[in-house]
Scaffold this motif. Sequence first.
Motif, PDB file in Angstrom:
ATOM      1  N   ALA A  64       0.855  -1.180   0.000  1.00  9.77           N
ATOM      2  CA  ALA A  64       0.000   0.000   0.000  1.00  9.77           C
ATOM      3  C   ALA A  64       0.891   1.231   0.000  1.00  9.77           C
ATOM      4  CB  ALA A  64      -0.899  -0.003   1.237  1.00  9.77           C
ATOM      5  N   ASP A  65       0.579   2.189  -0.863  1.00 10.45           N
ATOM      6  CA  ASP A  65       1.376   3.407  -0.970  1.00 10.45           C
ATOM      7  C   ASP A  65       0.429   4.595  -1.066  1.00 10.45           C
ATOM      8  OD1 ASP A  65       3.194   5.393  -1.396  1.00 10.45           O
ATOM      9  OD2 ASP A  65       4.217   4.437  -3.083  1.00 10.45           O
ATOM     10  N   ASN A  66       0.242   5.288   0.045  1.00  5.69           N
ATOM     11  CA  ASN A  66      -0.707   6.398   0.104  1.00  5.69           C
ATOM     12  C   ASN A  66      -0.017   7.757   0.067  1.00  5.69           C
ATOM     13  OD1 ASN A  66      -2.755   4.489   0.374  1.00  5.69           O
ATOM     14  ND2 ASN A  66      -2.613   4.491   2.601  1.00  5.69           N
ATOM     15  N   ARG A  70      -4.469   6.963  -3.022  1.00  6.11           N
ATOM     16  CA  ARG A  70      -4.674   5.635  -2.439  1.00  6.11           C
ATOM     17  C   ARG A  70      -4.384   4.581  -3.500  1.00  6.11           C
ATOM     18  NH1 ARG A  70      -9.261   2.166  -1.486  1.00  6.11           N
ATOM     19  NH2 ARG A  70      -9.034   1.021   0.483  1.00  6.11           N
ATOM     20  N   ARG A  71      -3.145   4.068  -3.480  1.00 14.43           N
ATOM     21  CA  ARG A  71      -2.735   3.150  -4.529  1.00 14.43           C
ATOM     22  C   ARG A  71      -2.047   1.926  -3.935  1.00 14.43           C
ATOM     23  NH1 ARG A  71       0.490   6.648  -8.967  1.00 14.43           N
ATOM     24  NH2 ARG A  71       1.871   6.991  -7.184  1.00 14.43           N
ATOM     25  N   THR A  72      -2.039   0.872  -4.724  1.00 13.42           N
ATOM     26  CA  THR A  72      -1.232  -0.299  -4.411  1.00 13.42           C
ATOM     27  C   THR A  72      -0.082  -0.350  -5.397  1.00 13.42           C
ATOM     28  OG1 THR A  72      -3.083  -1.574  -3.508  1.00 13.42           O
ATOM     29  CG2 THR A  72      -1.195  -2.817  -4.297  1.00 13.42           C
ATOM     30  N   THR A 117      13.242  -3.942 -13.705  1.00 11.64           N
ATOM     31  CA  THR A 117      12.452  -3.718 -12.501  1.00 11.64           C
ATOM     32  C   THR A 117      11.342  -2.731 -12.830  1.00 11.64           C
ATOM     33  OG1 THR A 117      14.385  -4.073 -11.103  1.00 11.64           O
ATOM     34  CG2 THR A 117      12.517  -2.938 -10.107  1.00 11.64           C
ATOM     35  N   THR A 118      10.132  -3.036 -12.390  1.00  9.90           N
ATOM     36  CA  THR A 118       8.956  -2.253 -12.781  1.00  9.90           C
ATOM     37  C   THR A 118       8.008  -2.099 -11.602  1.00  9.90           C
ATOM     38  OG1 THR A 118       9.116  -3.083 -15.049  1.00  9.90           O
ATOM     39  CG2 THR A 118       7.007  -2.141 -14.395  1.00  9.90           C
ATOM     40  N   ASP A 119       7.396  -0.913 -11.503  1.00  7.84           N
ATOM     41  CA  ASP A 119       6.309  -0.696 -10.550  1.00  7.84           C
ATOM     42  C   ASP A 119       4.984  -0.789 -11.300  1.00  7.84           C
ATOM     43  OD1 ASP A 119       8.105  -0.263  -8.547  1.00  7.84           O
ATOM     44  OD2 ASP A 119       8.000   1.912  -8.637  1.00  7.84           O
ATOM     45  N   LEU A 120       4.075  -1.577 -10.763  1.00  9.93           N
ATOM     46  CA  LEU A 120       2.710  -1.647 -11.284  1.00  9.93           C
ATOM     47  C   LEU A 120       1.827  -0.934 -10.277  1.00  9.93           C
ATOM     48  CD1 LEU A 120       2.757  -5.413 -12.293  1.00  9.93           C
ATOM     49  CD2 LEU A 120       3.186  -3.458 -13.768  1.00  9.93           C
ATOM     50  N   LEU A 121       1.217   0.187 -10.690  1.00 10.14           N
ATOM     51  CA  LEU A 121       0.417   1.005  -9.791  1.00 10.14           C
ATOM     52  C   LEU A 121      -1.051   0.825 -10.107  1.00 10.14           C
ATOM     53  CD1 LEU A 121       2.563   4.268  -9.886  1.00 10.14           C
ATOM     54  CD2 LEU A 121       2.619   2.437  -8.197  1.00 10.14           C
ATOM     55  N   CYS A 122      -1.836   0.526  -9.075  1.00  8.24           N
ATOM     56  CA  CYS A 122      -3.263   0.305  -9.266  1.00  8.24           C
ATOM     57  C   CYS A 122      -4.056   1.069  -8.217  1.00  8.24           C
ATOM     58  CB  CYS A 122      -3.594  -1.187  -9.173  1.00  8.24           C
ATOM     59  SG  CYS A 122      -3.008  -2.108 -10.614  1.00  8.24           S
ATOM     60  N   GLU A 123      -5.075   1.783  -8.691  1.00 15.71           N
ATOM     61  CA  GLU A 123      -5.964   2.498  -7.787  1.00 15.71           C
ATOM     62  C   GLU A 123      -6.840   1.498  -7.040  1.00 15.71           C
ATOM     63  OE1 GLU A 123      -5.836   5.690  -7.261  1.00 15.71           O
ATOM     64  OE2 GLU A 123      -4.403   6.175  -8.852  1.00 15.71           O
ATOM     65  N   MET A 124      -7.027   1.764  -5.760  1.00 19.42           N
ATOM     66  CA  MET A 124      -7.886   0.900  -4.948  1.00 19.42           C
ATOM     67  C   MET A 124      -9.280   1.520  -4.859  1.00 19.42           C
ATOM     68  SD  MET A 124      -5.309  -0.277  -1.885  1.00 19.42           S
ATOM     69  CE  MET A 124      -6.502  -1.453  -1.249  1.00 19.42           C
ATOM     70  N   ALA A 125     -10.297   0.714  -5.120  1.00 15.99           N
ATOM     71  CA  ALA A 125     -11.671   1.203  -5.051  1.00 15.99           C
ATOM     72  C   ALA A 125     -12.113   1.312  -3.596  1.00 15.99           C
ATOM     73  CB  ALA A 125     -12.601   0.260  -5.806  1.00 15.99           C
ATOM     74  N   PRO A 126     -12.760   2.409  -3.202  1.00 17.44           N
ATOM     75  CA  PRO A 126     -13.231   2.558  -1.814  1.00 17.44           C
ATOM     76  C   PRO A 126     -14.166   1.440  -1.378  1.00 17.44           C
ATOM     77  CG  PRO A 126     -13.372   4.638  -3.009  1.00 17.44           C
ATOM     78  CD  PRO A 126     -13.051   3.582  -4.024  1.00 17.44           C
ATOM     79  N   VAL A 127     -14.919   0.887  -2.323  1.00 13.87           N
ATOM     80  CA  VAL A 127     -15.896  -0.155  -1.963  1.00 13.87           C
ATOM     81  C   VAL A 127     -15.223  -1.501  -1.723  1.00 13.87           C
ATOM     82  CG1 VAL A 127     -17.774   0.962  -3.199  1.00 13.87           C
ATOM     83  CG2 VAL A 127     -16.318  -0.666  -4.400  1.00 13.87           C
ATOM     84  N   CYS A 128     -13.958  -1.622  -2.122  1.00 14.30           N
ATOM     85  CA  CYS A 128     -13.264  -2.905  -2.003  1.00 14.30           C
ATOM     86  C   CYS A 128     -12.227  -2.815  -0.897  1.00 14.30           C
ATOM     87  CB  CYS A 128     -12.583  -3.267  -3.329  1.00 14.30           C
ATOM     88  SG  CYS A 128     -11.561  -4.751  -3.248  1.00 14.30           S
ATOM     89  N   LYS A 129     -12.520  -3.403   0.221  1.00 10.23           N
ATOM     90  CA  LYS A 129     -11.558  -3.451   1.320  1.00 10.23           C
ATOM     91  C   LYS A 129     -10.737  -4.727   1.166  1.00 10.23           C
ATOM     92  CE  LYS A 129     -14.416  -0.743   4.468  1.00 10.23           C
ATOM     93  NZ  LYS A 129     -15.098  -0.688   5.777  1.00 10.23           N
TER      94      LYS A 129
END
Length: 432
Positions: A64-66, A70-72, A117-129
């Motif tokens: 988790a990287d905030n 709010r991203r993973t 080496t690569t970062d994959l960044l994904c937004e986290m949905a508020p409805v998905c805990k």
Amino acid sequence: MVNIKTLLFLLAIVLGYISVLWLQQKPNKTFSPPEPAIACSVISLEETITPVLGTKHFVVAAYADNRDGRRTRIIGIINRNSGDKLYCVFCCGNRTFFTTTAEVQQHSDHFGFPYVTTDLLCEMAPVCKSSYVMVRGPSPSVGNGARFLPIQNQHQQEDEFPYEFTVCISSLFGNYNNVLQFIQTLEVYKILGIQKVMIYKTNCSQTLDKVLSYYKEEGVVEVIPWPITTVLNPSHGWNYAEHKGDLHYYGQLTTLNDCIYRNMYSSKYVLLNDIDEIIAPYKHRDLHELMKDLSSQNPKAGVFLIENHIYPKNVFDETGRFSQQAKWKNVPGINILEHVHREPDRKEVYNPTKMIVNPRSVEQTSVHSVLKHYGESYRVPPDVSKIVHVRVPLQGQLSKEALIRDTKLWEYADEVIKKTNEVIKRVIESES
């Protein structure tokens, strides 16, 4: 007068209407959120290299990287020649899946190798805990082979840290067997204030493995399995044109980045250097005092660059002061206390650095500098701190008289000798 039957009829209508309203407000327990077709199979933290099904790519760990939304952030090893679109699939708390497109950020330092080496960044949905995520390729389904990475660093605390200093050793490979130097280096670091050394291990000798177990039991060392040779053909050097292979130097860049994120909220500072290097303070008693001054003088800096200085392993102290340790005779490796002559700076040649970083300031790192970070970086003057690097010479043509005598490590000699002898007695001699 109103007919009794009419009143009863009207009363039945009113009661019926009230019943309908009550039933509409009552929770309906016959329905539940839909469950996925498969359970979320979670990958162990000890399993560090996971193939992305249907692709040539691999993922290492998720965090988790905030710091910027709010991203993973998923650290991976990506084939640069592939144009695959990648997706993050979150395993939500209500046992549903949430899928989003991954933003693929390849690190700029790949030295020409096919994998980077690569970062994959994904937004986290508020409805998905969610506490788990997987990466998939273009295939639209989450098959039965799907395995999810645990999302680390979700519970962040930035005011207290279990450790002040952690050293990240990017990789042990080639059946590494420099046992004596390894023990001496760890003992020097303990004197300087290091509380944890994190080592990514591909392979090493049986003797060093026993030493690692000793320090693990002591609580100083944490070993992270790094079986990179089972999935790729990593290079033995940094230059693709010369060394070939799939990936730069046993995946060193990947492990350094992973180590920063693993320690982001557990260590105030992280040292990024090799196993044969010691970041030594020259004007301070230990690393705590060094960083106290450096951080107060440079409050906006989160990256501190320390110059590398070579102490040739083929040049010995002429006094022989530390060459007569009986217990060390049968231990493989270099006795760093014997090598107190360093090569002079070459003004026309760039002197590489290693780093002490505030991990919360770093987004991406390379070996000798950070690639992306928050705040400023500061190059520490070599008279304040330098790397003592005992290895093969870079200026082998120089005579001993042209080298600079530097006995910094002798300040720790008494304690290092005592502790090194204890480790040898308990680990090596007890096995013979």
